[in-house]
Design a protein around this motif. Sequence first.
Motif, PDB file in Angstrom:
ATOM      1  N   MET A 131       0.849  -1.178   0.000  1.00 22.37           N
ATOM      2  CA  MET A 131       0.000   0.000   0.000  1.00 22.37           C
ATOM      3  C   MET A 131       0.893   1.239   0.000  1.00 22.37           C
ATOM      4  N   THR A 132       0.663   2.124  -0.920  1.00 23.90           N
ATOM      5  CA  THR A 132       1.472   3.333  -0.994  1.00 23.90           C
ATOM      6  C   THR A 132       0.974   4.376  -0.013  1.00 23.90           C
ATOM      7  N   ASP A 133       1.852   5.320   0.292  1.00 25.49           N
ATOM      8  CA  ASP A 133       1.465   6.419   1.173  1.00 25.49           C
ATOM      9  C   ASP A 133       0.309   7.219   0.596  1.00 25.49           C
ATOM     10  N   LYS A 134       0.170   7.232  -0.730  1.00 26.71           N
ATOM     11  CA  LYS A 134      -0.917   7.976  -1.369  1.00 26.71           C
ATOM     12  C   LYS A 134      -2.284   7.459  -0.940  1.00 26.71           C
ATOM     13  N   ASN A 135      -2.342   6.227  -0.489  1.00 24.41           N
ATOM     14  CA  ASN A 135      -3.615   5.607  -0.144  1.00 24.41           C
ATOM     15  C   ASN A 135      -3.955   5.688   1.340  1.00 24.41           C
ATOM     16  N   LYS A 136      -3.196   6.449   2.118  1.00 26.63           N
ATOM     17  CA  LYS A 136      -3.428   6.530   3.559  1.00 26.63           C
ATOM     18  C   LYS A 136      -4.404   7.657   3.876  1.00 26.63           C
ATOM     19  N   ILE A 137      -5.565   7.275   4.422  1.00 29.32           N
ATOM     20  CA  ILE A 137      -6.591   8.243   4.795  1.00 29.32           C
ATOM     21  C   ILE A 137      -6.912   8.059   6.272  1.00 29.32           C
ATOM     22  N   MET A 138      -7.004   9.180   6.980  1.00 32.49           N
ATOM     23  CA  MET A 138      -7.346   9.147   8.394  1.00 32.49           C
ATOM     24  C   MET A 138      -8.769   9.667   8.568  1.00 32.49           C
ATOM     25  N   LEU A 139      -9.599   8.867   9.229  1.00 26.32           N
ATOM     26  CA  LEU A 139     -10.981   9.236   9.516  1.00 26.32           C
ATOM     27  C   LEU A 139     -11.110   9.493  11.011  1.00 26.32           C
ATOM     28  N   VAL A 140     -11.671  10.655  11.373  1.00 25.60           N
ATOM     29  CA  VAL A 140     -11.730  11.060  12.772  1.00 25.60           C
ATOM     30  C   VAL A 140     -13.151  11.465  13.134  1.00 25.60           C
ATOM     31  N   ALA A 141     -13.658  10.928  14.260  1.00 24.52           N
ATOM     32  CA  ALA A 141     -14.986  11.329  14.728  1.00 24.52           C
ATOM     33  C   ALA A 141     -15.147  11.026  16.206  1.00 24.52           C
ATOM     34  N   SER A 142     -16.016  11.809  16.814  1.00 25.20           N
ATOM     35  CA  SER A 142     -16.426  11.568  18.191  1.00 25.20           C
ATOM     36  C   SER A 142     -17.466  10.448  18.192  1.00 25.20           C
TER      37      SER A 142
END
Length: 151
Positions: free
Chosen positions: A1-12
Amino acid sequence: MTDKNKIMLVASPGGHFVELSLVAECLQDMHVMIVSTYDEKPSFMYGDEYFQVSDFSRDNAHVMFKVIRESYQILKKNKPKLIVTTGAAPGLIMAIVGRFFGIKSIWIDSIANSQYISLSGKIAKAFGIKVFSQWESVAKSSNSEYHGKLL
């Protein structure tokens, strides 16, 4: 997996997290990192990694400084290409701290905000974070974007 595909999802927790889980379902070909205040990632949420941050609100705003530090440490180590948050306070802090790393962020205002953009959404806009409303009329009145609803 490349760094281009790293997504961070943040929620309470609660509705913010449920809305975010719908976003996560669409990202199964990406490396998804989940950040929330739960002790561990809920089983219904898709994600490759999970990170916990402290929860805070206006009632205990002093905890914000701890969340800033936690966000900095998570972002420094993991370097996502994009942060997506549905709110509330911890998601806003992660998106703002991400700006200092040059990480683009998207704020999706909760569907519950049917009359006005949230205070956190307004703050996100002030920091140059792209803000989406799930209500077309709210998007127009707040100069945000509208591309439909998650729910």
